[in-house]
Design a protein around this motif. Sequence first.
Motif, mmCIF file in Angstrom:
data_model
loop_
_atom_site.group_PDB
_atom_site.id
_atom_site.type_symbol
_atom_site.label_atom_id
_atom_site.label_comp_id
_atom_site.label_asym_id
_atom_site.label_seq_id
_atom_site.Cartn_x
_atom_site.Cartn_y
_atom_site.Cartn_z
ATOM 1 N N ASP A 191 17.242 39.806 14.512
ATOM 2 C CA ASP A 191 16.433 38.888 13.706
ATOM 3 C C ASP A 191 15.653 39.676 12.656
ATOM 4 O OD1 ASP A 191 16.749 36.282 14.562
ATOM 5 O OD2 ASP A 191 15.186 36.363 16.075
ATOM 6 N N GLU A 227 7.687 28.660 15.696
ATOM 7 C CA GLU A 227 8.868 28.584 14.824
ATOM 8 C C GLU A 227 9.335 27.143 14.592
ATOM 9 O OE1 GLU A 227 8.548 30.888 17.113
ATOM 10 O OE2 GLU A 227 8.994 32.826 16.187
ATOM 11 N N GLY A 261 14.657 40.101 17.581
ATOM 12 C CA GLY A 261 15.973 40.071 18.192
ATOM 13 C C GLY A 261 15.897 40.206 19.693
ATOM 14 N N TRP A 262 17.060 40.031 20.308
ATOM 15 C CA TRP A 262 17.122 39.960 21.765
ATOM 16 C C TRP A 262 18.270 40.802 22.294
ATOM 17 C CZ3 TRP A 262 13.503 37.073 24.628
ATOM 18 C CH2 TRP A 262 12.539 36.462 23.821
ATOM 19 N N ASP A 285 13.279 40.346 24.636
ATOM 20 C CA ASP A 285 12.817 40.517 23.253
ATOM 21 C C ASP A 285 12.782 42.025 22.954
ATOM 22 O OD1 ASP A 285 11.469 40.409 20.797
ATOM 23 O OD2 ASP A 285 10.174 38.768 21.425
ATOM 24 N N ARG A 287 7.566 46.246 15.002
ATOM 25 C CA ARG A 287 6.193 46.148 15.506
ATOM 26 C C ARG A 287 5.868 47.435 16.249
ATOM 27 N NH1 ARG A 287 7.873 40.516 18.073
ATOM 28 N NH2 ARG A 287 9.891 41.161 17.213
ATOM 29 N N TRP A 332 13.070 32.933 11.093
ATOM 30 C CA TRP A 332 14.149 33.857 11.434
ATOM 31 C C TRP A 332 15.472 33.245 10.962
ATOM 32 C CZ3 TRP A 332 11.841 38.103 13.118
ATOM 33 C CH2 TRP A 332 10.637 37.992 13.806
HETATM 34 C C1 GLC Z 1 12.018 35.683 17.600
HETATM 35 C C2 GLC Z 1 12.297 37.175 17.515
HETATM 36 C C3 GLC Z 1 11.459 37.936 18.502
HETATM 37 C C4 GLC Z 1 9.990 37.610 18.264
HETATM 38 C C5 GLC Z 1 9.754 36.105 18.366
HETATM 39 C C6 GLC Z 1 8.308 35.734 17.976
HETATM 40 O O1 GLC Z 1 12.477 35.190 18.806
HETATM 41 O O2 GLC Z 1 13.666 37.450 17.760
HETATM 42 O O3 GLC Z 1 11.682 39.331 18.385
HETATM 43 O O4 GLC Z 1 9.148 38.299 19.153
HETATM 44 O O5 GLC Z 1 10.631 35.407 17.509
HETATM 45 O O6 GLC Z 1 8.070 34.380 18.101
#
Ligand code: GLC
Length: 416
Positions: free
Chosen positions: A140, A247, A302-303, A92, A372, A265
């Motif tokens: 993201d 999510e 994002g990753w 992450d 963040r 996202w």
């Molecule tokens: C998604 C984002 C990641 C975030 C996460 C939170 O995976 O890409 O950056 O920390 O969601 O649930």
Amino acid sequence: MKGGLLLAAVLAATVALVLGCSTPEEGEIEIIFAAGNDPSGATDSLVVEYNASHPGVIVKFQPMPANTDTQHDNYVTILSARGTAIDLYSLDVIWTAEFAKAGWIAPLPDGLIDPGDFLEGPLASLTYEGVLYGVPWFTDAGVMYYRKDLLEEAGVPVPETWDEFRRACRQVALPRGMDGFVWQGARYEGLICDYLEFLWGLGGSIELDRIRTDPAAVESDIAAAIELALSFFDDGLSPESVLTYKEEDSRRLFTEGQALFHRNWPYAWSMAEGEESKVKGLVGIAPLMHADGEKSYSTIGGWNVAVSSYTEHPEEALEFLAFITSERALKLRAIEGGYLPTRNATYEDPDVLAANPHFGSFFEVFRNTRNRPSSPHYPRVSDTIQEHVHAALARETAPGDAAAAIVSELAEIADL
Ligand code: GLC
């Protein structure tokens, strides 16, 4: 330490078990790539393709639970015991400082990529003290999905401010018995992302430096954003169950047709347009809402992919890293899974655009994004905010008390 080692051993055994019977053949090098599950199957196909053209090396994709906190804790357990079970990690964007400072991920050798090919934000997320630690994989940003059909039918324009949003929910969602707004309110990293978007859209900010110089202002920004989130429950726009949603919980409600607005996202777009979705063709994408006179900001997520400092096969791991972040791989993942690429050129690829005509709408959102707070102590920063914001939303603490507690704990972390 002993407990950590034991856990690492259990995890290593689990990895071995999940990967099943296919032990590498004599002389074959096995590379384990751990990353969040990819339901589209694109990552699996890429791995199959890679293995077919690399005799002597067998890469195995280890899909991890989608929840970022769970992945983080699993990886920390393995890496703090110098575990070799995983060669490459998908990380992450918020973890780089912590993992780099601990020496768990290897700096990227010069020349493996041309940094100019990549989007700046994701590259910056992988840079710690001037050193690049991996390759950006997908990016993201938080977006607001909405039911285009229902707003149009009611003649209600897509809201830009929270006041307009509230009116739209009252006029369109509530009379139909639908939820107005579903989002991620469980006590985990996702809550931080949603909550910061509320806070930034009110004109607030929460940087650690500002906490040092102006703690009272940060405290009032924090409380105001909690009040905004509470108002969604008070006004009946969001069900209280949002406080348990990650999510996929909110996404399911939305694609079942039970909510008017949904913060998530970009991946949720392909699901909304998927065969099983009840809202296929009925969804729009907008930037998040903001207060009157303010601007909206999306949290950057994002990753990335990085090589473990403890891999026994650094060369083979790097070769696979170059492949899985290549233009071809990003293209396939964008087409099959809707993952937003981190390479500039992929956004101009006609096949990618044909499969994702909505990428243009995401650019609108991407123009106003924020990170963040960056810190090698990010897990503590996040945990502090999660704990107090969640308690205030569950009405266990008053917003002002939660804000005071966050500021005093973050001030301590900022001084570490
Ligand atoms: C998604 C984002 C990641 C975030 C996460 C939170 O995976 O890409 O950056 O920390 O969601 O649930």
